[in-house]
Design a protein around this motif. Structure first.
Motif, short mmCIF file in Angstrom:
data_model
loop_
_atom_site.label_atom_id
_atom_site.label_comp_id
_atom_site.label_asym_id
_atom_site.label_seq_id
_atom_site.Cartn_x
_atom_site.Cartn_y
_atom_site.Cartn_z
N CYS A 350 0.84 -1.20 0.00
CA CYS A 350 0.00 0.00 0.00
C CYS A 350 0.87 1.25 0.00
O CYS A 350 2.02 1.23 0.46
N LYS A 351 0.32 2.34 -0.50
CA LYS A 351 1.08 3.57 -0.61
C LYS A 351 0.19 4.78 -0.39
O LYS A 351 -0.95 4.82 -0.90
N ASP A 352 0.71 5.72 0.38
CA ASP A 352 0.02 7.00 0.59
C ASP A 352 -1.42 6.78 1.06
O ASP A 352 -2.35 7.39 0.55
N SER A 353 -1.60 5.90 2.03
CA SER A 353 -2.94 5.57 2.52
C SER A 353 -2.92 5.51 4.04
O SER A 353 -1.87 5.50 4.68
N VAL A 354 -4.13 5.49 4.63
CA VAL A 354 -4.29 5.36 6.08
C VAL A 354 -5.32 4.28 6.37
O VAL A 354 -6.41 4.27 5.79
N LEU A 355 -4.97 3.36 7.25
CA LEU A 355 -5.87 2.28 7.66
C LEU A 355 -6.12 2.37 9.15
O LEU A 355 -5.17 2.48 9.94
N GLN A 356 -7.40 2.30 9.55
CA GLN A 356 -7.77 2.24 10.95
C GLN A 356 -8.26 0.84 11.28
O GLN A 356 -9.11 0.30 10.57
N VAL A 357 -7.74 0.26 12.36
CA VAL A 357 -8.20 -1.03 12.85
C VAL A 357 -8.88 -0.77 14.19
O VAL A 357 -8.21 -0.49 15.19
N LYS A 371 4.88 5.36 2.69
CA LYS A 371 4.05 6.50 3.14
C LYS A 371 2.68 6.01 3.59
O LYS A 371 1.65 6.54 3.19
N MET A 372 2.70 4.99 4.45
CA MET A 372 1.47 4.36 4.92
C MET A 372 1.24 4.69 6.38
O MET A 372 2.19 4.70 7.18
N GLY A 373 0.00 4.98 6.74
CA GLY A 373 -0.36 5.24 8.12
C GLY A 373 -1.25 4.12 8.65
O GLY A 373 -2.19 3.70 7.98
N ILE A 374 -0.93 3.61 9.84
CA ILE A 374 -1.72 2.56 10.48
C ILE A 374 -2.13 3.06 11.86
O ILE A 374 -1.27 3.46 12.67
N ILE A 385 6.50 -4.18 11.38
CA ILE A 385 6.69 -3.34 10.19
C ILE A 385 7.92 -3.88 9.47
O ILE A 385 9.02 -3.88 10.03
N VAL A 386 7.75 -4.36 8.24
CA VAL A 386 8.81 -5.05 7.51
C VAL A 386 8.95 -4.46 6.11
O VAL A 386 7.95 -4.25 5.40
N ASN A 387 10.17 -4.17 5.70
CA ASN A 387 10.46 -3.75 4.31
C ASN A 387 9.66 -2.52 3.90
O ASN A 387 9.16 -2.44 2.77
N CYS A 388 9.51 -1.58 4.80
CA CYS A 388 8.69 -0.40 4.50
C CYS A 388 9.55 0.86 4.41
O CYS A 388 10.74 0.85 4.72
N ASN A 389 8.91 1.95 3.99
CA ASN A 389 9.59 3.22 3.86
C ASN A 389 8.63 4.35 4.18
O ASN A 389 7.57 4.47 3.56
N GLY A 390 8.99 5.16 5.16
CA GLY A 390 8.17 6.32 5.48
C GLY A 390 6.80 5.97 6.02
O GLY A 390 5.80 6.50 5.53
N VAL A 391 6.71 5.09 7.01
CA VAL A 391 5.42 4.70 7.58
C VAL A 391 5.24 5.34 8.94
O VAL A 391 6.20 5.68 9.63
N GLU A 392 3.96 5.51 9.32
CA GLU A 392 3.62 6.05 10.63
C GLU A 392 2.57 5.14 11.25
O GLU A 392 1.56 4.83 10.63
N VAL A 393 2.85 4.71 12.47
CA VAL A 393 2.00 3.74 13.15
C VAL A 393 1.60 4.30 14.51
O VAL A 393 2.45 4.74 15.29
N GLN A 394 0.30 4.29 14.79
CA GLN A 394 -0.19 4.81 16.06
C GLN A 394 -0.96 3.73 16.81
O GLN A 394 -1.88 3.12 16.28
#
Length: 472
Positions: A350-357, A371-374, A385-394
């Motif tokens: 995924c790219k440039d997206s935000v997912l809420q669980v 550039k993924m937000g979780i 978080i594996v093999n990613c670039n520029g992710v943000e996790v909350q």
């Protein structure tokens, strides 16, 4: 006297016939090939012993593990052929060396291909095997200015990359399946002490070329219809690392304004959550006739070419146990709300997206995203978080373990309930952890996790401390 002369002639004829029968031990220039060379014999023994033990363990496991082990065995066979060629050939220039290493590079890429795509079964086995094969690139060492470590150090460093996954196998199967632990132990011993000691004994300063041997062919006629770059532009050895390392984009250690704003609004309960798209019953795999799991609706027409390359976007529940979110691009309103603690979430490509669980799940894995937000509430086991670039996790609730592997640029936002989380990082950079400030409406407090360490030998053991930078 005549009898003695006849015996000597017969002996000479016998030797000539022997050489003729074993013509494969004669190179094109007429000199002896190193088939009987001690270094070649020792490498054959290494394959027979160490690789043989690894293959025997893989046979008992079968499946993907056996397939990966066969690729590894092929890599060692290719290295043996290259060692023989080194004995026959003069030292090539950089272009010739790149061509010389091409067969080994192709096997390395074949091993990496087994780990790509959706995370396969026995992923840790495949990754450990693929990363370890890069140790064979020690043969590319051509001097102190070639840009790589000395052969012995290169073997050890390559194994350190693979050991992260190998240790996971040992922990997972310790009291579960001895075949897997045997495979992991055999893999380590193949390199330490196997390959390391071999290189130390025969090639501590790199391959020894034959100054009177044949000239290494620099280029070969192209069999592809695609034009290739001029030889002078070919990259210098060693063979490239896994393809995922080349796909990384530059990232900033600071939170991106757009993504940080989304997180802030989600945390504060602002109206942005009203736009989140719910996963209804008709979207679940078990209730879909086509079972494709494609989330349709609001995608822009201009994005369809990206989907044709990476596969269709998915947001689906598979077998009632695993939520799969794949190939979502430019989607800031993805949400999974109907979940429970026995289910897992796997986010891929995924790219440039935000997912809420929303709700508690067993674990969350984010793989090859940019550039993924979780945003998630609680996890029972871990968030990876594996093999990613520029992710943000909350994490808005609790998470006992968070691991970051082979990732560049990761922001971790922790709630007060998740401050006790164990955070593990490997082969990653620009990892920042943000925690709530002292007051209820205070700013986030940012902590950068160290990515450099100092190792000193004290009292019979090594002591490791993070590097501290002044003037921060």
């Amino acid at each position: 006297m005549e009898e003695r002369l006849i015996q000597r002639l017969e002996a000479a004829i016998g030797r000539l016939e022997s050489l003729s029968a074993g013509s494969r031990s004669i190179d094109l220039a007429g000199g002896e090939v190193a088939a009987a060379d001690p270094s070649i014999s020792a490498f054959e023994s290494l394959i027979e012993g160490y690789v043989g033990r690894l293959s025997a363990a893989a046979e008992k496991i079968g499946g993907k593990v056996l397939e990966a082990t066969k690729v590894l065995k092929e890599a060692f066979s290719v290295q043996k052929e290259l060692l023989v060629k080194v004995k026959q050939s003069q030292k090539p220039d950089l272009t010739g060396l790149a061509e010389f290493l091409k067969p080994l590079n192709e096997v390395i890429m074949k091993a990496n291909a087994l780990t790509e795509g959706r995370r396969p079964d026995f992923f840790n086995h495949l990754k450990a095997s693929a990363d370890s094969i890069t140790a064979l690139a020690w043969i590319a060492y051509s001097g102190k200015d070639c840009g790589m470590s000395l052969p012995i150090a290169h073997v050890e460093e390559s194994w350190q990359m693979a050991e992260f996954y190998n240790n996971k196998i040992l922990v997972e199967y310790k009291n579960k399946d001895p075949n897997h632990t045997e495979w992991a132990k055999a893999l380590k011993e193949l390199y330490l002490p196997g390959l390391r000691d071999y290189v130390k004994s025969f090639y501590p300063l790199g391959p020894v070329w034959n100054p009177t041997g044949k000239t290494t062919v620099s280029t070969t006629p192209s069999t592809s219809a695609t034009p290739k770059a001029p030889p002078s532009k070919l990259p210098a050895p060693p063979p490239p690392p896994p393809a995922s390392l080349f796909t990384s984009e530059p990232s900033s250690s600071r939170p991106k304004e757009g993504m940080a704003a989304v997180f802030q609004e989600i945390s504060s309960g602002k109206p942005v959550t009203s736009g989140l798209r719910k996963v209804t019953n008709d979207m679940k795999t078990k209730n879909r006739a086509d079972r494709t799991g494609v989330v349709g609706g609001i995608e822009k027409e201009g994005r369809s070419p990206a989907f044709s390359k990476a596969g269709p976007p998915k947001l689906e529940l598979q077998m009632g146990r695993k939520w799969v979110v794949e190939n979502q691009i430019g989607r800031k309103n993805l949400v999974i709300s109907d979940c429970d603690s026995k289910q897992s979430v796997y986010v891929f490509g995924c790219k440039d997206s935000v997912l809420q669980v929303q709700g508690k799940v067993n674990n969350i894995t984010v793989d090859k995203c940019t550039k993924m937000g979780i945003v998630f509430t609680d996890v029972v086991a871990a968030c990876e978080i594996v093999n990613c670039n520029g992710v943000e996790v909350q994490c808005q609730g609790s998470a006992p373990t968070i691991s970051v592997d082979n990732t560049g640029g990761c922001q971790l936002y922790l709630s007060k309930d998740s401050l006790q989380a164990s955070i593990t990082t490997a082969k990653s950079s620009e990892i920042n952890v943000l925690i709530p400030g002292g007051s209820a409406d205070g700013d986030w407090v940012e902590h950068a996790l160290p990515q450099q360490f100092i190792h000193t030998y004290k009292d019979g053991q090594f002591v490791t401390l993070p590097v501290s930078h002044s003037g921060g």
